[in-house]
Structure formats: C-alpha cells, structure tokens
Design an enzyme around this catalytic site. Structure first.
Site, mmCIF file in Angstrom:
data_model
loop_
_atom_site.group_PDB
_atom_site.id
_atom_site.type_symbol
_atom_site.label_atom_id
_atom_site.label_comp_id
_atom_site.label_asym_id
_atom_site.label_seq_id
_atom_site.Cartn_x
_atom_site.Cartn_y
_atom_site.Cartn_z
ATOM 1 C CG ASN A 177 -18.806 -20.087 13.288
ATOM 2 O OD1 ASN A 177 -18.020 -20.259 12.357
ATOM 3 N ND2 ASN A 177 -18.584 -19.202 14.254
ATOM 4 N NE ARG A 178 -16.194 -19.747 7.915
ATOM 5 C CZ ARG A 178 -16.373 -18.548 8.472
ATOM 6 N NH1 ARG A 178 -16.441 -18.426 9.792
ATOM 7 N NH2 ARG A 178 -16.477 -17.472 7.714
ATOM 8 C CG HIS A 225 -23.986 -18.798 9.014
ATOM 9 N ND1 HIS A 225 -23.473 -19.008 10.277
ATOM 10 C CD2 HIS A 225 -23.456 -17.604 8.591
ATOM 11 C CE1 HIS A 225 -22.678 -17.998 10.603
ATOM 12 N NE2 HIS A 225 -22.642 -17.137 9.607
ATOM 13 C CG HIS A 269 -24.875 -13.416 11.140
ATOM 14 N ND1 HIS A 269 -24.227 -12.286 10.696
ATOM 15 C CD2 HIS A 269 -23.998 -14.444 10.966
ATOM 16 C CE1 HIS A 269 -23.027 -12.607 10.249
ATOM 17 N NE2 HIS A 269 -22.864 -13.918 10.406
ATOM 18 C CB CYS A 270 -27.973 -8.409 14.785
ATOM 19 S SG CYS A 270 -29.078 -7.056 14.419
ATOM 20 C CE1 TYR A 271 -21.943 -8.268 8.658
ATOM 21 C CE2 TYR A 271 -23.955 -9.539 8.914
ATOM 22 C CZ TYR A 271 -22.684 -9.404 8.400
ATOM 23 O OH TYR A 271 -22.150 -10.396 7.620
ATOM 24 C CG ASP A 327 -15.089 -14.330 10.717
ATOM 25 O OD1 ASP A 327 -15.986 -14.570 11.548
ATOM 26 O OD2 ASP A 327 -15.167 -14.666 9.525
ATOM 27 C CD GLU A 367 -21.921 -14.364 13.897
ATOM 28 O OE1 GLU A 367 -22.195 -15.503 13.448
ATOM 29 O OE2 GLU A 367 -21.002 -13.649 13.442
#
Length: 379
Positions: free
Chosen positions: A108-109, A134, A208-210, A280, A344
């Site tokens: 994340n940020r 990330h 970070h699986c989509y 998000d 996540e």
C-alpha cells in the site's frame, strides 16, 4: 424384488464410489518444478505447480512470489483459472500491475514518499503520484526468491526466502523474509509471513492477487461480497489516509451483509467512492485480538465459486481493478476496468506516518509474523 444381477451392479457401483472417496482422502498432494525463464541480469526463475487431492491447482513462481494460476471448480465441477495474470515471465516483467505478487517491504501507500522512525527521516521513491507504493521501484514483487518445496501427507507447500539489504529502496535494516505458501486438500491456500531485522524498520507484507471467480468470462461487478468491518480508513484524493476512521453504515462501503460489487460502486456522490474511483480502501476488521479470523467472503452467483478470506491482520484493502484500462492482456483476456478484485490483508496505509494506527515498526529481536488463508469453495 431386486434381481441378483441388479443387486450385483449396485454393489459394484457403491464399492467404486467408496473407493474413489478413499482415494481422494488418501491421495497425497503434489508439487512439481519447471524452468520459467531468465531475467535480463541472467537470473533464472522457476514455476512450481501445487496440486491437492481434489485436483485443485495453484501455480507460483519464485519471481516475485507470484501466484500465476489457480484452477478451481464451479458448482458443476468445471475447472477454470480464477486469477488474473500472464502467460510468460517476460510479460510479468514488462507489464505486471502486481498481479498475484508478494508485496513489500511496505504494501500500500506511504504519503509523499517518506517516513520518520526514531527521529530520523527516510526518503522513499514516489512511484504513485506524490506517494510511495508497494515497496518502491524494485520491490519484493520483482525479486528472485530462494525456493524450497515442502511435501506433506495432506498439504503441499513452497517456502520462499529473501534478504533485503539495509537501505534497499530506502528502507533501513537488513530484513530476512520468509513467505510460505501451503495448499491443503480442503481448498485452502495459506500464506505465512515471517521477517526479522537488524535495525529498526517498518514492514507491511501482503499478496496482491486479483481474483475473478467467473474464470475471466466477465467483470466482477455481479460478485457478492461480505466484509466483517464496521469502519474503513478515510483517504484523500491521492488515496492517503486523512487520519480518521469512518463508519460504513449508510454508505456504499457497507458489506456487513452480502452485496454485489456493482450495486453502489459508481455512487460518486459519496466522497470516498469518488476519491478511489470505486473501491480502493482499507476496511478495519472487527476483531478482539490477533487470532485467525474469517474477514471476507466473495461469491460468483452464476458459477457458485466462493472465496473465503481469513487473516491475523487488522485491515483488508478491497480493490476492484479501477485502474485496469485494457492496456494489458494475458491468458487470452484483455484486462479492462473491474475485471478483477483484490483482498489485500494488511496493516493500514501510511501507518508509519499515522501514530494512531496499529504499529508497523519492527525492531531487532522481534519477529514479524502474520498469516492469511484464501479458501476456495463452491456454493
């Protein structure tokens, strides 16, 4: 009255069914390894295929710890790949928007690419607008990890290890990291994260699986989601926390009972939806302690495929592929907006700069230790 022949046929049928059940129960899961390609610097990557007793398949490469494939059955037993990804190592190197990857040192940020620890400020790269995302330019998702296969009677696993040098991507401390993927016969993929450091540092690891439970047949807007959270971390226009939590009640973020992703995702009258361009955000899990807890469930009503997420973490970033724009494709699919979703599990964004949030500081002598379970079932 049943005839002798019919009785005999029925007996054979039931014996066969019993035999198949016993075979499934006693069959060992397997792991195989194959070459996956070579990076520009000459390092080689491998691809590992984990298969459980029910023929569920998860493929993982030691490049970035990426989950490249997850074959799971629908309600009719039809298998399909339920994770977004690519067909080759080179595509992951060139295009990857973190599909399936291990993310670190900080998932994340981090605001404005810096944080202060013990009175010292550490500058980081700004790779997401004005912010750090990330782990930086060459984060854990772009590293070759040392891999060790693990074979059990009812589980199979892959242990990945990596040592991040002091000041790599601007983070202090030599960080020794171990991430273990374990596939069980009950359809669980458990991820255990361990890390130690020789200097005070910050750590927030995640995967970070989509996912797309239709098998990439369509977008995920019809997927029904529930999240065990009464509040979320409020963010600004750059998706950095503004320092407060807000209740989900009465907002598009209320997934305490199952709702389709698409039901309220475009309600731009909601300030937080507008900030994220959809979902998000980090949901704050309702929990009493740090034990393993089921925090989210997602179901595709048509296929019946269901993903259950359990974790020891305090938060979960629910992301709905808002930034996918059709620029990349893989597995025969063009990845357009909202073609996948992520859950996540993590500490909150920008925690190093938000002292009121749960701490992400790791010090010498301590062990970073978190776990997450993704369980694929059918309804």
């Amino acid at each position: 009255m049943i005839s002798y022949v019919a009785f005999a046929l029925l007996s054979v049928f039931f014996l066969n069914c019993q035999s198949k059940t016993e075979d499934t129960q006693t069959m060992k899961p397997t792991i195989t390894k194959e070459a996956y390609g070579t990076l520009a610097d000459g390092q080689s990557a491998d691809l590992y295929t984990l298969t459980n007793a029910d023929s569920m398949v998860v493929q993982i490469t030691n490049y970035g710890g990426i989950i490249t494939k997850w074959m799971a059955p629908d309600k009719n037993g039809q298998m399909a790949d339920v994770v977004l990804g690519f067909d080759s190592l080179s595509a992951y190197v060139k295009n990857n928007p973190f599909f399936g990857a291990l993310v670190g040192r900080y998932g994340n940020r981090i605001a404005k690419g810096s944080f202060t620890l013990d009175g010292k400020t550490y500058p980081l790269v700004t790779n997401n607008g004005p912010n750090h995302l990330h782990g930086g330019t060459v984060g854990f998702d772009k590293k070759i990890w040392k891999a060790e296969e693990i074979q059990g009677d009812s589980t199979v696993g892959l242990k990945l290890t990596y040592t991040s040098a002091d000041m790599e991507e601007g983070y202090p401390g030599k960080l020794d990291v171990t991430v273990t993927y374990t596939l069980t016969n009950s359809g669980e993929l458990k991820i255990d994260y361990l890390a130690t450091t020789d200097k005070p540092t910050v750590v927030n690891l995640t995967n970070h699986c989509y996912f797309n439970l239709t098998g990439m047949k369509r977008d995920v807007l019809a997927h029904e989601v529930s999240i065990k959270a009464d509040s979320l971390v409020a963010v600004d226009a750059t998706l950095i926390p503004i320092g407060k939590l807000i209740p989900v009640e009465g907002t598009p973020f209320d997934f305490r009972t199952p709702k389709p992703i698409g039901a309220r995702i475009d309600e731009t009258s909601d300030e937080q939806i507008k900030m994220g361009g959809g979902y998000d955000h980090c949901w704050v899990i309702n929990r009493a302690d740090e034990s393993m807890l089921k925090v989210a469930t997602v179901t595709d009503p048509e296929s019946g495929r269901t993903l259950e997420v359990s974790t020891t973490e305090p938060g979960v970033q629910f992301y709905t592929g808002n930034f996918l724009n059709g620029a990349v494709s893989g597995k025969g699919v063009t990845y357009t907006k909202r073609m996948g979703f992520c859950l996540e599990t993590e500490h909150y964004p920008d925690s190093p700069n938000q002292p009121q949030f749960p701490s992400v500081v790791l010090r010498p002598g301590e062990t970073y230790n978190t776990s997450t379970i993704f369980r694929m079932t059918v309804k």
